[in-house]
Structure formats: C-alpha cells, structure tokens
Enzyme design. Structure first.
Site, short mmCIF file in Angstrom:
data_model
loop_
_atom_site.label_atom_id
_atom_site.label_comp_id
_atom_site.label_asym_id
_atom_site.label_seq_id
_atom_site.Cartn_x
_atom_site.Cartn_y
_atom_site.Cartn_z
N ASP A 77 68.88 -34.43 -45.42
CA ASP A 77 68.00 -35.40 -46.06
C ASP A 77 66.86 -34.72 -46.81
O ASP A 77 66.25 -35.34 -47.67
CB ASP A 77 67.37 -36.31 -45.00
CG ASP A 77 68.40 -37.20 -44.33
OD1 ASP A 77 69.28 -37.72 -45.03
OD2 ASP A 77 68.31 -37.39 -43.10
N ASP A 85 67.05 -47.17 -52.53
CA ASP A 85 65.61 -47.18 -52.28
C ASP A 85 64.75 -47.74 -53.40
O ASP A 85 63.58 -48.04 -53.18
CB ASP A 85 65.05 -45.78 -51.99
CG ASP A 85 65.62 -45.15 -50.75
OD1 ASP A 85 66.23 -45.87 -49.95
OD2 ASP A 85 65.46 -43.93 -50.58
#
Length: 462
Positions: A401, A175
């Site tokens: 997550d 990311d």
C-alpha cells in the site's frame, strides 16, 4: 466524538512483478456465456445485469507468477484485477517492471478462454488528495491530459473488435469521489489538495469522462468506487456520496446508463460480514451504536450491509436506476488465524462486546496501509448475496500500500506516515497508531512479508 468518521485512506497499485508462465483461468461459475448477433459477428456479447455471473475470469500471469514464487501456489489461479495507474501502464512497464500492457492482457485473456477481465482505471488529476502514498503522475489541472493521454488510449484498445467477446469490468478511480465528501471544507479531516479538487471539478469531470468513453462499448461494465463502510457509512456521508456519484454519472458526457454498479472496500481491510454483533444490538439496555468506540455513530458494522443499502437505498434516491450491484474487494479482509474471535465478546460493556467479537482486528477503521494481522478473504465468487455482483480480488494480494519510510522513486509516489509503523496517527484515524507493517516497499511493489501474513491469516483458511 465526531459523527462523521475520519475517512480510512489507502493505496494500492500494480505490483513490481516478473512475468511468468500462464496458469489456468479460475472460473467463478462454470457456464457458457450467451452471445447475440451483431450483423454476422457472433462474438458480440449480450449486455447482462451482472458481468460476473457465469463468467470465467482472467488470471493475470504476472501476478500468478509472483504469487507462486512467494509461496502462494494454492491461490495463484485466482483472478485479480489489472491496474492501470499511469499512462505508461497502458503499454506496460508500470512501476519500473516488465509487466504486460493492456493489449497484452486482453490478448492473454482471449488465449485463456476467459469470459471477463477486471481492470482498474486509476490516474485522475491530483489523484488521491488525502494520501501521499498513492499520489499520481498528473497535476490537479491536467484533466485534458487525463482524457486524451489516458482514457482515450485505453478506449482505443478495449474497443478493438478482437475483444468484443470479453466482458471488461472497469473499477473506476478509487477514492476520488469519497474524498470530496469527507476531506474538504471545515471538516477536521480536510486537506488543501482535496479542497482544490472539489473546487476545480476535475474528479467529477474525469470520472464522468471515464464512464462515458469506456461505457460506449457494449462489453464494458463500469463500477464507481464508494469507499467502504467505515468511511462512508455515516449519516453525513452516505447519501451525500451517492448524490456526488450521480453528479459524476451526468458529467463529461456520461449518463447513469454508463454505470453498471459500484465498488466497495477496494484495497481495504473492512470485514465483509461481522457475525458476532449487529448495529441494533444492546448491552445493559443501551444500544452499542454510539457506545462502542469501534462503531461510534456509524450506521454499519461491515461491508456487505453497507454495500447492499448503498445499492438499494442511497443510489436510487440519488437518481440511479434500481438493481445496480456492488463488487466487494475481499482480497485482504479475511482476518483469520489464531486471533479470529469464535463468538461475541463479553456483555460487560459495548466496547468489550464489540472489540471481543469483531473479526476486523485493526486498531482503527481509519487505518489503511499494510495492516498487520490481515488475511486473504472470501475467494472470488459471483452473486454471493443480494445486490452484491461479486466478491473479487481487486487489489492483487502481495502488493504494498505504501512504503514504511521515504523511498526515492520516479513514479510520483510520496511517503505517507500512515504507512510508518511508528506513526501515532492523525484526525483521519482519530490519532491512533497506524498498525502498518515495517519494511514495506513503495505502493504497488511486491511485499513478501505482507503476502506471507495474508496466506497465514486467510479466512476461509487455505
């Protein structure tokens, strides 16, 4: 509607697991790896174009035990990546667990007779500047700590001659660089944290130091994260991401030769291939691109087409050599079960055509946290398509997550509303409901309810 798609965000950490009995290593392709002499040492491997090809991959017994206990004995022998998401994780005990450290994993890989092991290095300063669930332990300016207390200790272990016979596949800093494309400046999706990381240069410097240091080892293969098609597949993001990766590949002592390829869809849910529609399709004489709210003005509809073009078009245009491959994370993008479409949607409108035929059943491509209805995807496999080095389970199935409500913890992980099933969204998912499962633990901890859904909705089915 903006032509720069709000970036789907996600987090994925090591699981809170209990070490278990060793299971047999799963072979992607059965063959014997070639070796080359280095002096009189027969253990030094030849450098190869694709480290997955012909390799038996390491099966993490920590994850395997949790998968078996959770009802997943049928998949417990699949290879998954080892996540190094903190300094403590190098020695073991990440997320407060008694999981093994890096050296123990490497020793175990040797004991299994594995040819390759997958690791994820994930601890940049100011980590994940657009998602609270995956915040890390280091502050935005702690680049020297990252180098000397994270990357250097990892390098000291992987450079041990005892592991020279292992291909070590390093998935680099999920990311980070894509965030500096989409979540900065005047964009509606910008955050102050991402603006800070763009300004201080520590994501670029950190990624460069990571691939330079670990890439000095002939048996290490570095794959830099490129987000996924729903995030980076837009014209404003696609080439810009490749250009930024090339900048990082020349920072911190690195050169492009330190990069083996790229990683796509890591810990995300985008379908590998959408078979019921394509970007060039038309309905009533109008192209579905721009007419379908799901596609909007994106240039891609699935991960494989995006990854292939990134490797063969964008990366060489940025300066990378031709021939680099991509690893696609297929751990949670199967979208099987009773809701999987059997064919295209009705040709009454672009929306009905795409929405009726798409495998990816998320509410919006920007939804990234514990998605309801997801299933295990393609099993790990080497070289399944042109420019694709592997389908791999980089995110170990069963790991959360992020928590669906605020949970105090000593791991530096915050509460992100995108993990709250009641949340109505933000600009990064165009203000749609989050689609997240309820009752989730903090990121990286075992989430049994999600694991059961992944098993039930697997495609190909178990």
């Amino acid at each position: 509607m903006s032509r720069t798609n709000p970036p789907p965000r996600r987090s994925r950490r090591r699981a809170y697991l209990v070490a278990g009995a060793l299971v047999g290593a799963a072979a992607m392709t059965v063959s014997t790896l070639s070796t080359a002499s280095a002096g009189d040492d027969p253990q030094v491997l030849q450098r190869v174009d694709n480290p997955y090809a012909g390799a038996q991959l390491y099966v993490n017994p920590d994850w395997s035990a949790a998968a078996t206990e959770g009802g997943g004995a049928a998949i417990a022998d699949q290879p998954t990546a080892v996540w190094l998401d903190s300094r403590a994780a190098i020695e073991g005990g990440s997320a407060g667990s008694n999981t093994m450290g890096l050296r123990e994993h490497l020793d175990e890989a040797v004991a299994q007779g594995a040819d390759a092991i997958q690791i994820v290095t994930y601890n940049l300063p100011g980590r994940d500047c657009a998602a609270l669930a995956s915040n890390g332990e280091l502050g935005p300016e702690e680049i020297d700590v990252y180098k000397t207390e994270f990357i250097d200790p990892i390098n000291a272990i992987v450079s041990d001659p005892a592991y020279a016979g292992l291909r070590i596949i390093n998935i680099v800093e999920i990311d980070s660089l894509p965030n500096l494309i989409t979540n900065v400046g005047s964009r509606e999706t910008a955050t102050p944290e991402c603006d800070e990381m763009l300004a201080n240069g520590n994501y670029v410097e950190g990624v460069g130091y990571n691939v330079a240091t670990l890439g000095d080892n002939e048996n290490v293969y570095n794959y830099i994260d490129i987000g996924h098609h729903g995030w980076i597949g837009w014209e404003d993001n696609f080439q810009a991401t490749a250009d930024l990766l090339f900048e990082a590949a020349n920072a911190g002592g690195a050169t492009p030769d330190d990069v083996a390829g790229f990683a796509a869809n890591t810990a995300n849910y985008s379908a590998t291939v959408e078979e019921n529609f394509a970007i060039g399709d038309t309905i009533n004489g109008q192209p579905i691109r721009g007419e379908s709210s799901w596609i909007d003005w994106n240039n891609y509809v699935d991960e494989q087409s995006f990854a292939q073009d990134f490797a063969s078009v964008a990366a060489p245009a940025a300066g990378f050599p031709q021939g680099l491959g991509v690893v696609i994370d297929t751990s949670r993008n199967g979208w099987g079960g009773p809701d999987r479409p059997s064919g295209p949607g009705p040709e009454t409108s672009a929306d009905e055509y795409v929405d009726g035929g798409r495998y990816d059943r998320r509410i919006h491509l920007g939804n990234w946290c514990n998605q309801s209805g997801a299933g295990l995807g393609e099993r790990p496999a080497a070289a399944p398509a042109a420019n694709i080095d592997a389908y791999a389970w980089v995110k170990p199935p069963g790991e959360s997550d992020g928590s669906s409500e605020e949970i105090p913890n000593d791991e530096g992980k915050g509460f992100d509303r995108m993990c709250d099933p009641t949340y109505e969204g933000n600009p990064r998912n165009q203000n749609n409901p989050s689609g997240a499962l309820p009752d989730a633990p903090i990121s990286g901890h075992w989430f049994q309810a999600q694991f059961e859904e992944l098993l039930a909705n697997a495609y190909p089915p178990l």
